[in-house]
Structure formats: C-alpha cells, structure tokens
Design an enzyme around this catalytic site. Structure first.
Site, PDB file in Angstrom:
ATOM      1  N   HIS A   1       0.803  -1.223   0.000  1.00  0.00           N
ATOM      2  CA  HIS A   1       0.000   0.000   0.000  1.00  0.00           C
ATOM      3  C   HIS A   1       0.836   1.272   0.000  1.00  0.00           C
ATOM      4  CE1 HIS A   1      -4.105  -1.553   0.501  1.00  0.00           C
ATOM      5  NE2 HIS A   1      -3.556  -2.537   1.197  1.00  0.00           N
TER       6      HIS A   1
ATOM      7  N   THR B   1      -9.044   5.821  -1.809  1.00  0.00           N
ATOM      8  CA  THR B   1     -10.420   5.343  -1.971  1.00  0.00           C
ATOM      9  C   THR B   1     -11.420   6.474  -1.774  1.00  0.00           C
ATOM     10  OG1 THR B   1     -10.428   4.627   0.353  1.00  0.00           O
ATOM     11  CG2 THR B   1      -9.940   2.964  -1.316  1.00  0.00           C
TER      12      THR B   1
ATOM     13  N   LYS C   1      -8.820  12.843   4.322  1.00  0.00           N
ATOM     14  CA  LYS C   1      -7.923  11.693   4.295  1.00  0.00           C
ATOM     15  C   LYS C   1      -6.937  11.832   5.450  1.00  0.00           C
ATOM     16  CE  LYS C   1      -7.008  12.824   0.061  1.00  0.00           C
ATOM     17  NZ  LYS C   1      -7.290  11.542  -0.557  1.00  0.00           N
ATOM     18  N   ARG C   2      -6.223  10.767   5.740  1.00  0.00           N
ATOM     19  CA  ARG C   2      -5.187  10.816   6.767  1.00  0.00           C
ATOM     20  C   ARG C   2      -4.221  11.957   6.488  1.00  0.00           C
ATOM     21  NH1 ARG C   2      -0.215   8.200   6.686  1.00  0.00           N
ATOM     22  NH2 ARG C   2      -0.866   7.134   4.785  1.00  0.00           N
TER      23      ARG C   2
ATOM     24  N   LYS D   1     -15.202   7.431  -3.577  1.00  0.00           N
ATOM     25  CA  LYS D   1     -16.452   7.711  -2.866  1.00  0.00           C
ATOM     26  C   LYS D   1     -17.017   9.064  -3.291  1.00  0.00           C
ATOM     27  CE  LYS D   1     -14.364   5.202   0.934  1.00  0.00           C
ATOM     28  NZ  LYS D   1     -13.533   5.394   2.137  1.00  0.00           N
TER      29      LYS D   1
ATOM     30  N   LYS E   1       0.258  13.840   1.100  1.00  0.00           N
ATOM     31  CA  LYS E   1      -1.126  14.085   0.679  1.00  0.00           C
ATOM     32  C   LYS E   1      -1.389  15.581   0.475  1.00  0.00           C
ATOM     33  CE  LYS E   1      -2.795   9.879   2.957  1.00  0.00           C
ATOM     34  NZ  LYS E   1      -3.330   9.120   1.814  1.00  0.00           N
TER      35      LYS E   1
END
Length: 815
Positions: A358, A654, A546-547, A658, A552
């Site tokens: 991942h 993911t 998100k985390r 969504k 990110k």
C-alpha cells in the site's frame, strides 16, 4: 434461495418485545440508547437466521477459504448498513416511523468502532462486504482495540488526542468465542534438542498472553451468506496476583494483567520510543499468530493432517506489512508443532500467502531492529535467520558479487528485519492497488524482485462498496438513479453506466442538483449540531478528507486558500462565488509536522473569519474527529474532491472513488487511482494539474524550491505571511518550521520534498478554471452526472472478483 424478509409489523412487534424483555420498558418511555439496542438485536437476529443457511456450507462443500489479515478494519457504524444489505431498509424505516422513533437519533446512538484509521482499514471493511456478497468464504482478522486510535479534539486550533472508549457500553454486534482462545508467547529462550535423531526446538521461560476471539457478522447484500470479522482481545493468564495483593502491593498484583492487556488497547501506539516499538511488534505478532493458529486448527478440523492440500484450501492475505510476521509463524507451527521439514513447510507457506503493498514511500516500509525480534520472538527470529540465509544464497546465484543489491533485497540486513522484503520474497503474489502504483513497484520499489519473478506482480485497483458509499449514504441520489435506469445497478454496479445519457437531460440534471443541495443541507445540520459551525449550502463545497500526511499535501491546499484570501483582499468589490473548504483528517500523535499543519489550517480559517469581506465569500472548516459517519455526510454534499497528492506517492486512494460516486468532480494529480478515474470519466470531466510521477523523480536532482519563492510574487507573499504575524500575531514564528522546510529543508533533507511550491501555481490556475466552469451550471452538472455514471469500475465487487481470479481462486458457495 429466497430469504423471507421481516414485514413492517413483524419489525415493530420485535422491537417492542426486545424493549420489554431486555429493558422492561415500552417505546414511549425507552431511552434512545435502549431503542438502539432493541433495534440492533432485531437486525442481528435476522442476520443470524441467514447465517444458519450458510453455517456449515463451506465445510460440506470443502471450499477454499481466505483469511484477510489487516491491522485495521474501519467498519463504521453497522446498524444502517446491515439494513441495506438485508434489502429490508424500507421496512425498517417505515416501522420506526410508525412507532414514532426518530431514526437519526437512534443511529447516532451507535458508537463508531475504533478498529481502524484511514483508507487501509476502510478498504479492508469494503472487501469483507464484497467477499460476503459474492458468497466467497472469508474471515477478516485483526485486533479488538479497546480504545481505537484516539478521539480527536480541536483546542485552540491544535489537535489534542483523548481516549476513544468505544467499547464502554459493549458492542452488540460481536459474538465472543472463548472456546477458541489461543496462547501467544513472548520472550524466553529457545534451545535445540535432539530427539530420536531429529532436531527440535524447545521454547521456555516465555510470557504467555491469551488471545480471545470476538466475531462480528458481515452480511452479504441480498444473500444468505454471512462471513465474520474476527477481532482478538489480549488477556492475561493470571488476572490478579493474590500473593502481592494480600501484601498490600496492589499495583504489583495487577502488573501482569496490565502488561498483557495493553496489547489490545490502542491502534498504532506511538513508536518513537523503544517501548512503543516493542508494543507495536507485540501487537503484530499477537493477532497474526492467533489468526494463523485458528486457520490451521480449522483446516485440521475439516481436512485432517493432509498438509499437501493446505494451499488448495487456505489462502492467507497480508494487507500491508503489519501482519507479515504471519509467514514465519506458519513456518513455526508446521515445523515445531506438526513435524514438517523445512522445504515442505516453506513450499506450503509460499503457495498460501499473498501480499498487498500500500505504499511506495521507503520510510513507510516497516523495518524492525533485529535485537527486538531476538528478544521478544526468539523462535521467529531463528526462522527468519534461516529464511534469510536461503534467500541470500538464491540472490547470490542471480546477482553474484552484488552485495549491496542483495542487502537491499534481504529479509535481515544492516541490523534490521525488512518486513516488505519478507512479504515479497515469501509469497506467491504481490499486488499494487492501482495501475501507476503497481508500475512503480515493478520499476522502483521492488524492481530487482520483479526482474526475478515478473509473473508474481499483479495490479488490482482498489474499490469501495457502493452499498454503503452510495445506496446508504446518499438515498435520494440512489432513488433518482432507480427512477432513471431501474435498480439493477444495486446488484451490478457496472450497470450504472446506463446513466450516462441522462447527463444530457436538463430535467434530470436539475433533479441531480436538487439532490446535491439537499445533501448540503443535511451536512450543514450535522456540522452545526456537532461543532456549532454554520455552513452556507449555497456555497461551493470543496473537501479534502484523508489521513494527514505531507505527501497528501493538505499544506498545499491550505496555501492555495491563503492565496485566494489575498485575491479577495486585493479585489474586494468583485462578485466572488462563496466557497466552503472542508478538511477531515487525523495526524499521528508523534507526527509533529502533520499536527502543525492542522494548526495552520485552523489559523487560516480564523484569519478568514475575522475579515469582514473575505468571511462573506470563504469559510474554512476542519471537521473534528473525522470518521466514517462524518464521511457518509460529507461525500454526498461535496462538489469538488481534492485528490492532490504528490504524483507517484499515493498508492491508490479510496476517498476519490467515494466522492466520485456521489457526483463530486475531482481536482487532482495523475496519481494513484486518479489515473483510472481520468480514464473512466474522460479528460473533460476531471481537473488534472501538476507534475507527473516521472517529473517528480527527475525533480529530486534539479528542483530548487527557493527559486519559486524568488520568481513568483504570489508564493513569496504567502510564504512571508507564514512568519510575519499575519496568521498568529501573538506568535509570529509559530509556522517558521513549515517556512524553513519548504524553502531550505531541514536536517540535511531537500527543501520542499513533496513539491508543494512547485505544483502550487498550476494548482491555483486549474482551480480558477474549475470555478469558471462551475458558473456554467449545465456544463458543471453534466460533469457531475458523468462522474457518478462512470463510477461502476470502482466498486469493491469488481476488485474482489479480480483478487479471486488472479490470486485466491475461491469458489462461491452454493447456498
């Protein structure tokens, strides 16, 4: 077979009966918690009735079963999701209405399970849903974390971690199985003993912790199939030392219990200290060993000791490296407990295990000190030494004399246990979770392994269950889709493509817009209830959820918002479109830079709120304690989906899927599953900016962040605002660390390693184009409809079907 669903009257009667027998009350005087408990018991009874139809089917049909090992399963609240999967949501909702029960209040009573944190855990939960729906025999395996990660509080803009005691009132969905308790051994010493000419290994002086299983049923959509998520709880063998207790040494009397049971207290304890590292390793071995022991016992109960068929009947999937120690654990059990030779045990393990990677971030590939393994898991360490010795011999045959190359591929090297290398070397399948991610694994992260075994590497793009992330969380949109194309898409998500022609239907587009507005109102109501924040439903809802991690690039989003603030200050008379920027994220407790970024986002939000003009057109919201239930409100309300990771760093994502399902338009880089979204929706219905993964790789040698500062006045202005008191007048240097990290680097590291300043101008320009397109409502709504209509590829049903055809080779049960 067709299962008979409960009628409205049966549901009402069952709820009232549960209230009388469990709580000695009626609907009129029951508390919301009592009503939740009664309703959940009714739903659970219906699930367990279905379970009776599939209970022994797997053993009777001698079907292969997959054990999906993951450190987290972010399952979310269960009650509403189970109603959807029972295909009886309508009857349950009508029953609640007729009883005068506020369904929203009841659903809020369910605690949010603290079994996961981010995309990794949510993916695992979606996979269990799809495995069950597709009637594939499976069991998820993890730890029963008593406190989960933590409950996030925002205090003066800072993240503060408080315990999340989600199990305080118990978990109505779980079923304890103390009869399946197994022992886990830590520490001690191992001696080689020769018995009848055969070498065996004697482990003594160890500390024992019991692993007690609790099973949470997972019901398939419109199916009698029920699988289970098995969570393991740590328990001391001796609950209290009476000798010390009677001496008045009360803390000492409880010491053994506390040391044992801390293993299942908290998800991802901070591993900055040696004690933290030891606890994390214990956690990983604890649930891996318990799960492997159960899998072996279940195999023996079904097939006896016919080890030759073990890989044909058992698949064990390692989700990221956290459960990697399961590989040498199965070796230990096969050799030490059942007398198999090394070659036989190694062959069984190789054909049984598969691994999903991942991350391509080298620092995120787990490595443990060898000394820690030797101390806590002495027999496992001995097995790893032998595995490494044999592996290095094979690598020497392929790369003679190339010690650095072999060291890079070894399981044990430079005083570390390399968990990713263990997974790649000792499994029959390694998969990435998007096309670009798998390509990077082949070309960079595991390139040398790919040269030796190219067929081992496969690509399977992630997916999410549309049952929760569209049908449950966005019922109005689901009904609108039914009205347009029928309800066949609910079972076969690929059929949602039939919606594409409706993107050109003006009446449908307006209905689509009305649904989105209704979802914005719903989100606004929840936000006000939980945080006292007013949200303007007429504003554009832009979300990044998100985390929180530097790659990110929540930081880049924050700087873009600051740039927009400056534009409004410079042009206060322009007619600006109101915008709401929503962030949802938790930072790891020991991740200082991520926590400082949260403070920065909230400081920018405060700056905007104080300004009389900017506050009319902008609002920055940081969702406190972002979780699955908040996501279920956010995804349907969002119009712009921020997927802005540094290209080549996000394995898949993911959240992007969504948001897309719910009609949000993606603004992102060509990274992770964004690439597949681009292919599905077409270049006109997604907004792509920034460097490519190849350009990022080249940039490590040539990029100079200070040049962006020197040549771009907008960037220079933003950067100066970080340190001139604009954001925090009482402490102007609060964000100096971020300033220096972007422009000069720290600790010998390159400046701006995630190319925030490099991508920022293109990011701002692309966003400006998005805003212009948003003003053309027909154009924008067409894009939104096409995003929903193109999301069929991103269902977890498709992903699981590919895992099964490429890796597991399970047969659906005949029920």
């Amino acid at each position: 077979m067709e299962f008979e669903r409960m009628t409205v009257n049966q549901i009402k009667d069952s709820i009232q009966n549960k209230l009388r027998t469990q709580f000695a009350c009626e609907t009129s005087d029951a508390t919301p918690e009592q009503i939740y408990q009664a309703l959940a018991l009714v739903v659970r009874d219906e699930i367990m009735q279905r379970r009776s139809f599939s209970r022994d089917a797997r053993k009777e049909q001698r079907a292969k079963k997959v054990y999906y090992l993951s450190a987290e399963f972010l399952v979310g609240r269960t009650l509403h999701n189970n109603m959807v999967n029972l295909v009886n949501e309508k009857n349950y909702m009508q029953a609640l209405d007729e009883l005068g029960i506020d369904r929203a209040v009841v659903f809020e009573e369910e605690p949010e399970p603290g079994l996961g944190n981010g995309g990794l855990g949510r993916l695992a939960a979606c996979f269990l849903d799809s495995l069950t729906t597709l009637k594939l025999p499976a069991m998820g395996c993890t730890i029963r974390y008593e406190y989960g990660l933590f409950r996030q509080k925002l205090v003066d803009g800072y993240q503060v971690e408080v315990p999340d005691n989600w199990l305080a009132a118990g978990n109505i969905w779980e079923i304890p199985h103390p009869e399946d308790t197994v022992e886990i051994h830590f520490g001690g010493k191992v001696e080689m003993v020769e018995v009848d000419g055969r070498i065996s290994f004697h482990h003594s002086g160890y500390t024992t912790v019991e692993a007690v299983p609790y099973d949470i049923p997972v019901v398939g959509y419109d199916s009698t199939k029920v699988n289970f998520l098995r969570t393991w709880s740590a328990k001391a063998v001796t609950q209290i030392d009476m000798l010390h207790f009677n001496r008045g040494e009360y803390a000492k009397a409880m010491e053994e219990r506390e040391l044992a049971e801390v293993i299942s207290k908290i998800l991802y304890p901070n591993d900055d200290s040696e004690q933290g590292k030891e606890l994390r390793l214990k956690q990983q071995y604890f649930f891996s060993s318990a799960s492997i022991q159960h899998a072996v016992k279940d195999f023996i109960d079904t097939y006896g000791y016919n080890w030759s068929i073990f890989p044909n009947k058992v698949a064990i999937h390692i989700n990221d490296t956290h459960p990697a120690v399961a590989i040498p654990e199965l070796m230990r059990i096969l050799m030490d407990e059942y007398g198999l030779g090394w070659e036989k045990a190694e062959d069984i393990c190789y054909r049984t295990f598969a691994y999903t990677n991942h991350t391509v971030l080298i620092e995120a590939l787990e490595k443990w000190p060898e000394s820690l393994f030797a101390q806590q898991l002495p027999r496992i360490y001995m097995i790893l030494q032998e595995m490494n010795k044999r592996l290095c011999q094979k690598l020497w045959d392929s790369f003679p004399g190339q010690w650095d190359r072999i060291g890079h591929m070894a399981i044990l090297a430079y005083g570390k246990v390399h968990m990713a290398n263990l997974c790649v070397a000792c499994t029959h399948s390694v998969n990435g979770v998007s096309a670009i991610h798998t390509d990077i694994l082949k070309k960079q992260t595991f390139h040398d392994y790919y040269l030796l075994q190219p067929r081992k590497f496969v690509s399977i793009t992630n997916g999410v269950t549309h049952r929760r992330w569209l049908m449950q969380c966005n019922p109005d949109l689901s009904s609108l889709i039914d009205e347009a194309i029928g309800d066949g898409w609910r079972k076969d998500m690929e059929r949602i493509a039939d919606l594409k022609p409706f993107a050109d239907d003006a009446a449908f587009r307006q209905k689509f817009a009305d649904v989105k507005y209704g979802n914005k109102l719903r989100m606004a109501g929840a936000l006000y209830r939980h945080q006292g924040i007013e949200l303007n439903p007429d504003s554009i809802i832009d979300a990044q959820a998100k985390r929180l991690h530097e790659y990110k690039r929540q930081l880049m989003n924050a700087l873009r918002i600051l740039n927009l603030y400056n534009d409004i200050l410079d042009n206060p008379d322009r007619d600006w479109r109101p915008q709401t920027f929503i962030f949802g994220a938790k930072a790891a407790p020991g991740y200082h830079r991520a926590k400082l970024t949260i403070k920065l986002i909230n400081a920018i939000g405060d700056l905007v709120a104080r300004h009389p003009v900017a506050s009319k057109y902008m609002k920055v919201v940081f969702l406190e304690n972002y979780c699955v239930s908040q996501a279920e409100l956010l995804m349907p309300a969002t119009e712009i989906s921020e997927q802005i990771s540094t290209a080549g760093k996000e394995a898949s994502g993911t959240g992007n899927m969504k948001f897309m399902m719910n009609g949000a338009v993606t603004l992102g880089t060509m990274d992770g599953a964004n690439c597949e979204i681009y292919d599905c929706v077409g270049k006109d219905n997604i907004y792509i900016f920034g460097l490519t993964a190849e350009e990022v790789d080249r940039g490590y040698a040539s990029y100079r962040a200070h040049e962006m500062y020197e040549t771009n006045p907008r960037i220079r202005r933003i950067m100066e605002q970080l340190i001139d008191g604009t954001l925090c007048p009482e402490n102007p240097r609060m964000f100096q660390e971020i300033y220096h990290g972007l422009l000069f680097g720290e600790g010998g590291n390159m400046a701006d390693p995630y190319f925030v300043l490099k991508d920022l101008p293109d990011y701002c320009a692309t966003y400006k184009q998005m805003l212009q397109d948003y003003e053309n409502r027909d154009l924008w709504l067409r894009k939104a409809v096409l995003n929903t209509a193109s999301s069929g590829m991103f269902t977890s049903d498709r992903a699981i079907s590919q895992y099964n055809s490429k890796i597991w080779h399970l047969k659906p049960l005949e029920l």
